[in-house]
Design an enzyme around this catalytic site. Structure first.
Site, PDB file in Angstrom:
ATOM      1  N   ALA A  68       4.127  -3.189  -5.940  1.00  0.00           N
ATOM      2  CA  ALA A  68       5.403  -2.550  -5.605  1.00  0.00           C
ATOM      3  C   ALA A  68       5.091  -1.144  -5.113  1.00  0.00           C
ATOM      4  O   ALA A  68       4.033  -0.591  -5.423  1.00  0.00           O
ATOM      5  CB  ALA A  68       6.280  -2.499  -6.846  1.00  0.00           C
ATOM      6  N   GLY A 114       2.813  -6.409  -7.914  1.00  0.00           N
ATOM      7  CA  GLY A 114       3.788  -7.226  -7.178  1.00  0.00           C
ATOM      8  C   GLY A 114       3.139  -8.083  -6.106  1.00  0.00           C
ATOM      9  O   GLY A 114       3.689  -9.112  -5.711  1.00  0.00           O
ATOM     10  N   GLU A 117       1.968 -11.061  -7.894  1.00  0.00           N
ATOM     11  CA  GLU A 117       3.185 -11.817  -8.248  1.00  0.00           C
ATOM     12  C   GLU A 117       3.743 -12.553  -7.031  1.00  0.00           C
ATOM     13  O   GLU A 117       4.202 -13.689  -7.137  1.00  0.00           O
ATOM     14  CB  GLU A 117       4.231 -10.867  -8.830  1.00  0.00           C
ATOM     15  CG  GLU A 117       3.817 -10.317 -10.191  1.00  0.00           C
ATOM     16  CD  GLU A 117       4.745  -9.220 -10.677  1.00  0.00           C
ATOM     17  OE1 GLU A 117       4.796  -8.141 -10.044  1.00  0.00           O
ATOM     18  OE2 GLU A 117       5.439  -9.433 -11.681  1.00  0.00           O
ATOM     19  N   GLU A 137      -0.311  -3.104 -13.973  1.00  0.00           N
ATOM     20  CA  GLU A 137       0.862  -2.326 -14.402  1.00  0.00           C
ATOM     21  C   GLU A 137       0.641  -1.544 -15.684  1.00  0.00           C
ATOM     22  O   GLU A 137       1.192  -0.444 -15.851  1.00  0.00           O
ATOM     23  CB  GLU A 137       2.084  -3.251 -14.571  1.00  0.00           C
ATOM     24  CG  GLU A 137       2.674  -3.770 -13.272  1.00  0.00           C
ATOM     25  CD  GLU A 137       2.026  -5.034 -12.755  1.00  0.00           C
ATOM     26  OE1 GLU A 137       0.955  -5.423 -13.263  1.00  0.00           O
ATOM     27  OE2 GLU A 137       2.594  -5.641 -11.826  1.00  0.00           O
TER      28      GLU A 137
HETATM   29  N1  COA Z   1       2.502   1.847  -3.756  1.00  0.00           N
HETATM   30  C1  COA Z   1       2.550   2.876  -2.875  1.00  0.00           C
HETATM   31  N2  COA Z   1       1.498   3.278  -2.145  1.00  0.00           N
HETATM   32  C2  COA Z   1       0.343   2.628  -2.323  1.00  0.00           C
HETATM   33  C3  COA Z   1       0.200   1.567  -3.228  1.00  0.00           C
HETATM   34  C4  COA Z   1       1.345   1.185  -3.974  1.00  0.00           C
HETATM   35  N3  COA Z   1       1.315   0.170  -4.842  1.00  0.00           N
HETATM   36  N4  COA Z   1      -1.089   1.146  -3.211  1.00  0.00           N
HETATM   37  C5  COA Z   1      -1.729   1.904  -2.298  1.00  0.00           C
HETATM   38  N5  COA Z   1      -0.864   2.804  -1.763  1.00  0.00           N
HETATM   39  C6  COA Z   1      -1.157   3.824  -0.754  1.00  0.00           C
HETATM   40  C7  COA Z   1      -1.982   4.958  -1.331  1.00  0.00           C
HETATM   41  O1  COA Z   1      -1.141   5.887  -1.980  1.00  0.00           O
HETATM   42  C8  COA Z   1      -2.633   5.514  -0.093  1.00  0.00           C
HETATM   43  O2  COA Z   1      -1.692   6.310   0.590  1.00  0.00           O
HETATM   44  P1  COA Z   1      -2.137   7.750   1.228  1.00  0.00           P
HETATM   45  O3  COA Z   1      -3.154   7.392   2.275  1.00  0.00           O
HETATM   46  O4  COA Z   1      -0.850   8.275   1.785  1.00  0.00           O
HETATM   47  O5  COA Z   1      -2.712   8.532   0.104  1.00  0.00           O
HETATM   48  C9  COA Z   1      -2.874   4.282   0.750  1.00  0.00           C
HETATM   49  O6  COA Z   1      -1.990   3.271   0.239  1.00  0.00           O
HETATM   50  C10 COA Z   1      -4.307   3.752   0.638  1.00  0.00           C
HETATM   51  O7  COA Z   1      -4.616   3.543  -0.727  1.00  0.00           O
HETATM   52  P2  COA Z   1      -5.848   4.234  -1.491  1.00  0.00           P
HETATM   53  O8  COA Z   1      -5.512   4.314  -2.937  1.00  0.00           O
HETATM   54  O9  COA Z   1      -6.237   5.495  -0.810  1.00  0.00           O
HETATM   55  O10 COA Z   1      -6.970   3.135  -1.226  1.00  0.00           O
HETATM   56  P3  COA Z   1      -8.257   2.850  -2.138  1.00  0.00           P
HETATM   57  O11 COA Z   1      -9.127   1.958  -1.339  1.00  0.00           O
HETATM   58  O12 COA Z   1      -8.838   4.139  -2.630  1.00  0.00           O
HETATM   59  O13 COA Z   1      -7.702   2.057  -3.412  1.00  0.00           O
HETATM   60  C11 COA Z   1      -6.349   0.418  -4.573  1.00  0.00           C
HETATM   61  C12 COA Z   1      -7.126   0.798  -3.269  1.00  0.00           C
HETATM   62  C13 COA Z   1      -5.600  -0.874  -4.285  1.00  0.00           C
HETATM   63  C14 COA Z   1      -7.325   0.197  -5.720  1.00  0.00           C
HETATM   64  C15 COA Z   1      -5.382   1.563  -4.915  1.00  0.00           C
HETATM   65  O14 COA Z   1      -4.604   1.865  -3.764  1.00  0.00           O
HETATM   66  C16 COA Z   1      -4.413   1.245  -6.033  1.00  0.00           C
HETATM   67  O15 COA Z   1      -4.811   1.254  -7.183  1.00  0.00           O
HETATM   68  N6  COA Z   1      -3.121   0.980  -5.704  1.00  0.00           N
HETATM   69  C17 COA Z   1      -2.105   0.750  -6.683  1.00  0.00           C
HETATM   70  C18 COA Z   1      -2.244  -0.634  -7.299  1.00  0.00           C
HETATM   71  C19 COA Z   1      -1.197  -0.832  -8.391  1.00  0.00           C
HETATM   72  O16 COA Z   1      -1.206  -0.213  -9.424  1.00  0.00           O
HETATM   73  N7  COA Z   1      -0.246  -1.761  -8.133  1.00  0.00           N
HETATM   74  C20 COA Z   1       0.762  -2.111  -9.073  1.00  0.00           C
HETATM   75  C21 COA Z   1       1.991  -1.372  -8.818  1.00  0.00           C
HETATM   76  S1  COA Z   1       3.227  -1.764 -10.021  1.00  0.00           S
END
Ligand code: COA
Length: 262
Positions: A68, A114, A117, A137
């Protein structure tokens, strides 16, 4: 279809509709307007007789959907509002799960929160070798809200679901296949082709039978339904259809059946 800002859609001559979540700079995170478009596109696909099957994937080579959209969470100012958001997401994912046409998630990278999911709400999952699955989460002081606790448990069993939900550990595509979370793992460049090949087989069957299979398999998980009774009813409903007559005639005449969905 009306104009879309967050999704790309493409329907092939074979009737397969590919829906691509197209926010790669945000790793295809599910924002509210994006979810509204997904809802619209699925409603239209369900109503459109020319759509024979659906592939759902993410743009780019890094993520299917990274969850999400976390940036929207801070504006959720009450538990009631957050529960409402979860219910709305659950309704959309339920629509996908009960889609009368086969829906395959082509998981091309991270499928987290999400995103995992959403993939689990599809009828099948095919993953590229770089895909990673997880429900992170708990790292945010949250739990899944779009059906993750339920569908993950259905797919991988209670023990593994508890582990993944409580630790937030990610699993590789290979491990996801071992635990029953995905059907196949393929090189990224073969991902869509593999999904197309599965849907090609399915599209040769009667669309009436595909819808019935969706309903019967779902009944396994519906405590208010007797799945065997649903199966008996739907089995009975096949008789009398033109496709049933065609299927039996074709077998006896040693030719391929030509189903028409009636
Ligand atoms: N919601 C909003 N933005 C998100 C996102 C999310 N779930 N997941 C990634 N992004 C955004 C990041 O903020 C980043 O934006 P920016 O360039 O403006 O800073 C961009 O996507 C790229 O992500 P980044 O974190 O820089 O890539 P990474 O390769 O370092 O890490 C992940 C990849 C997937 C491990 C990491 O993005 C992450 O942990 N995301 C969240 C996952 C999560 O907790 N999901 C459950 C949500 S309830």
């Amino acid at each position: 279809m009306s104009e879309l800002n967050y999704l790309l859609t493409e329907q092939g001559e074979n009737g397969v509709l590919t829906i691509t979540i197209n926010q790669p700079e945000k790793l295809n995170a599910l924002s509210k307007p994006l979810m509204a478009e997904l809802d619209q596109v699925f409603s239209e696909a369900i109503a459109n007789d020319t759509v024979k099957g659906i592939i759902l994937t993410g743009a780019g080579e890094k993520a299917f959907v990274a969850g999400a959209d976390i940036s929207e969470f801070q504006s959720l100012d009450s538990g009631e509002r957050a529960a409402g958001m979860a219910r709305a997401g659950q309704d959309l994912f339920r629509k996908i799960e009960m889609c009368p046409k086969a829906v395959i998630a082509a998981v091309n990278g991270f499928a987290l929160g999400g995103g995992c999911e959403l993939a689990m709400a599809c009828h099948m999952r095919v993953a590229s070798e770089n895909a990673k699955f997880g429900q992170p989460e708990v790292n945010l002081g949250l739990i899944p809200g779009y059906g993750g606790t339920q569908r993950l448990t259905q797919l991988v069993g209670r023990g593994k679901a508890n582990e993944l939900l409580m630790t937030a550990d990610m699993v590789s595509a290979t491990e996801a296949a071992q635990i029953g979370l995905v059907n196949y793992v393929v090189p990224q460049e073969e991902l869509l082709e593999k999904c197309q090949n599965i849907l090609k087989k399915i599209s040769r069957k009667s669309s009436l039978t595909i819808d019935k299979i969706v309903k019967c398999v779902d009944a396994v998980y519906d405590s208010e339904k007797d799945g065997y009774e649903v199966e008996a009813q739907e089995f009975g409903n096949c008789f009398g259809t033109e496709d049933f007559k065609e299927g039996v005639s074709a077998f006896l005449e040693k030719r391929k059946a030509n189903f028409i969905g009636k």
